[in-house]
Motif scaffolding. Structure first.
Motif, PDB file in Angstrom:
ATOM      1  N   LEU A  33       0.820  -1.218   0.000  1.00  0.00           N
ATOM      2  CA  LEU A  33       0.000   0.000   0.000  1.00  0.00           C
ATOM      3  C   LEU A  33       0.849   1.260   0.000  1.00  0.00           C
ATOM      4  O   LEU A  33       0.310   2.363   0.101  1.00  0.00           O
ATOM      5  CB  LEU A  33      -0.916  -0.003   1.226  1.00  0.00           C
ATOM      6  N   CYS A  34       2.168   1.082  -0.106  1.00  0.00           N
ATOM      7  CA  CYS A  34       3.060   2.241   0.014  1.00  0.00           C
ATOM      8  C   CYS A  34       4.054   2.331  -1.146  1.00  0.00           C
ATOM      9  O   CYS A  34       5.217   2.698  -0.950  1.00  0.00           O
ATOM     10  CB  CYS A  34       3.824   2.179   1.336  1.00  0.00           C
ATOM     11  N   PRO A  45       0.432   0.656  -7.152  1.00  0.00           N
ATOM     12  CA  PRO A  45      -0.316   1.923  -7.225  1.00  0.00           C
ATOM     13  C   PRO A  45      -0.915   2.311  -5.875  1.00  0.00           C
ATOM     14  O   PRO A  45      -1.140   1.462  -5.008  1.00  0.00           O
ATOM     15  CB  PRO A  45      -1.406   1.631  -8.258  1.00  0.00           C
ATOM     16  N   ASP A  46      -1.172   3.579  -5.707  1.00  0.00           N
ATOM     17  CA  ASP A  46      -1.744   4.107  -4.469  1.00  0.00           C
ATOM     18  C   ASP A  46      -3.257   3.870  -4.477  1.00  0.00           C
ATOM     19  O   ASP A  46      -3.985   4.444  -5.299  1.00  0.00           O
ATOM     20  CB  ASP A  46      -1.460   5.601  -4.353  1.00  0.00           C
ATOM     21  N   PRO A  47      -3.779   3.018  -3.591  1.00  0.00           N
ATOM     22  CA  PRO A  47      -5.214   2.717  -3.607  1.00  0.00           C
ATOM     23  C   PRO A  47      -6.087   3.915  -3.228  1.00  0.00           C
ATOM     24  O   PRO A  47      -7.282   3.924  -3.526  1.00  0.00           O
ATOM     25  CB  PRO A  47      -5.336   1.591  -2.580  1.00  0.00           C
ATOM     26  N   ALA A  48      -5.500   4.928  -2.594  1.00  0.00           N
ATOM     27  CA  ALA A  48      -6.298   6.086  -2.181  1.00  0.00           C
ATOM     28  C   ALA A  48      -6.614   7.018  -3.343  1.00  0.00           C
ATOM     29  O   ALA A  48      -7.507   7.860  -3.244  1.00  0.00           O
ATOM     30  CB  ALA A  48      -5.573   6.847  -1.084  1.00  0.00           C
ATOM     31  N   THR A  49      -5.885   6.879  -4.435  1.00  0.00           N
ATOM     32  CA  THR A  49      -6.062   7.815  -5.556  1.00  0.00           C
ATOM     33  C   THR A  49      -6.552   7.149  -6.825  1.00  0.00           C
ATOM     34  O   THR A  49      -6.679   7.815  -7.859  1.00  0.00           O
ATOM     35  CB  THR A  49      -4.726   8.513  -5.856  1.00  0.00           C
ATOM     36  N   MET A  50      -6.840   5.838  -6.784  1.00  0.00           N
ATOM     37  CA  MET A  50      -7.208   5.117  -8.004  1.00  0.00           C
ATOM     38  C   MET A  50      -8.491   4.328  -7.832  1.00  0.00           C
ATOM     39  O   MET A  50      -8.738   3.743  -6.769  1.00  0.00           O
ATOM     40  CB  MET A  50      -6.078   4.163  -8.427  1.00  0.00           C
ATOM     41  N   GLU A  51      -9.254   4.297  -8.898  1.00  0.00           N
ATOM     42  CA  GLU A  51     -10.423   3.427  -8.986  1.00  0.00           C
ATOM     43  C   GLU A  51     -10.065   2.236  -9.867  1.00  0.00           C
ATOM     44  O   GLU A  51      -8.928   2.100 -10.331  1.00  0.00           O
ATOM     45  CB  GLU A  51     -11.613   4.205  -9.567  1.00  0.00           C
TER      46      GLU A  51
END
Length: 418
Positions: A33-34, A45-51
């Protein structure tokens, strides 16, 4: 739970299960996650910024082409795979061509080749070991400190006699069949087919020849394995001349290498009075490159040579930064390091196999005692590069890199080249 039970519980081979668990340790952690690098140039990839669609596009655009380094393997792994695939393809073509070109009319170049092979093997086939004389020679030594080694030598000679006897019998039988003195049986036909393919008779699981079942595991062609057999016989002849244990044994030259390791522990247990069921072996790579230069026996163990390393290499000479150090009376040095490109199986220096008492912190397993030490890679030793059922024993090898690196590269010791 996932690596050892839910999924790993279905993996029967202990080394495969270790590989599975190592992949999970390396890939399934907080770094996922980092921005952890999952492949060369490909970060998580950063899960907070991607769908979902962003993930899909990122993987499609950035993920590099499939290559061994993505899975932790050395580039040599692909070279080995392609080489084996090509060998298998041409062997299949040769088998189809041989099957289509055979016949019972005789007189062709194929029959001449078979006769030539048969004659060559018969001329080079040595006589059997004289087991009665060998038994009389061994009897007074069975009460001495080297009795376990003497037992190994006698057992190896018996197995070699069985193999050589079967080879001689089948060649004589085939000679009579080709001369018309006997009807050609299916076993004779299978022997002819193996000679045509330059294949060790009996390697085809449907063959009725029995050479393979009486020999040792091998992937060599007929001429290479026969030459290998002659070298094994030469070692046994030198060993049984006076039944003195070799200063350094060609371990791959034995039918049953495990028996020699057991003998090492038995000799040490008798000398020290330690219980045999509380002993195991550890290995150290010495600084000795040429086994013929050895002029002494190591303490509580034995020297062996003729081993190869796959998936890594062992630096020698100026490649080593550290100074040699002593283990018992043996100078050792080196550590696992990355292999060189196109150098698939570099040879190892002489190995020191030492019998040691089992420590409380070591974990007993189906493949041996696991040390769980950061600087010690538990390396499987196989007879052939096929691995799997040819596993023999666990070697302990020094490492400066994380052990997971060598697990993912599939680093293992192989006893013989293909």
């Amino acid at each position: 739970i996932f690596g050892e039970i839910m999924y790993g519980g279905h993996i029967t081979d202990a080394w495969d299960r270790r590989t599975n668990s190592t992949y999970l340790e390396v890939l399934v952690n907080e770094g996922l996650l980092c921005g952890m690098e999952l492949a060369p140039g490909f970060k998580s990839p950063d899960p907070a910024t991607m769908e979902f669609n962003d993930y899909y596009a990122y993987i499609k655009d950035v993920l590099p082409a499939e290559a061994p380094p993505q899975f932790g393997l050395h580039p040599n792994a692909e070279i080995g795979y392609l080489t084996n695939s090509a060998d298998q393809l041409f062997m299949t073509i040769l088998a189809i061509q041989g099957a289509g070109g055979g016949g019972g009319e005789g007189g062709g170049s194929g029959e001449d080749m078979v006769k030539g092979t048969m004659t060559d093997l018969m001329e080079r086939l040595p006589e059997d070991f004289e087991m009665i004389t060998l038994g009389l020679k061994a009897e007074p030594l069975m009460e001495g400190p080297t009795a376990p080694f003497v037992t190994v030598a006698v057992q190896e000679c018996k197995r070699m006699n069985t193999l050589v006897g079967e080879i001689r019998r089948s060649l004589i039988e085939l000679d009579k069949g080709l001369k018309g003195q006997l009807n050609m049986s299916q076993a004779m036909e299978d022997l002819v087919t193996a000679f045509t393919l330059n294949q060790w008779p009996g390697r085809n699981p449907f063959s009725l020849c029995r050479w393979e079942g009486m020999a040792w595991p091998s992937l060599k062609a007929l001429d290479a394995q026969f030459a290998d057999m002659l070298l094994r016989i030469q070692q046994l002849q030198e060993w049984t001349e006076e039944l003195v244990t070799p200063l350094s044994l060609w371990l791959p030259g034995l039918f049953n290498p495990t028996a020699f390791l057991t003998a090492v522990m038995q000799v040490t247990a008798r000398r020290t009075g330690a219980p045999l069921d509380k002993m195991t072996t550890e290995t150290h790579i010495s600084t000795i490159m040429d086994a013929s230069t050895i002029d002494y026996y190591p303490e509580d163990g034995a020297f062996v040579h003729g081993l190869f390393l796959e998936g890594a290499r062992w630096p020698v000479g100026d490649d080593i930064d550290d100074d040699p150090y002593m283990v018992a009376n043996v100078p050792v040095n080196g550590y696992l390091t990355d292999g060189r490109l196109k150098e698939l199986m570099p040879a190892l220096p002489v190995m020191y196999i030492r019998a040691v008492p089992v420590q409380p912190t070591w974990e007993p397993s189906a493949v041996g005692y696991l040390r769980h030490q950061e600087d010690c890679y538990e390396c499987p030793v196989y007879i052939t590069s096929f691995r799997g059922p040819t596993y023999t024993f666990l070697a302990t090898m020094k490492t400066k890199d994380p052990k997971s690196k060598w697990v993912l590269t599939g680093t293992a010791i192989i006893m013989q080249m293909n």
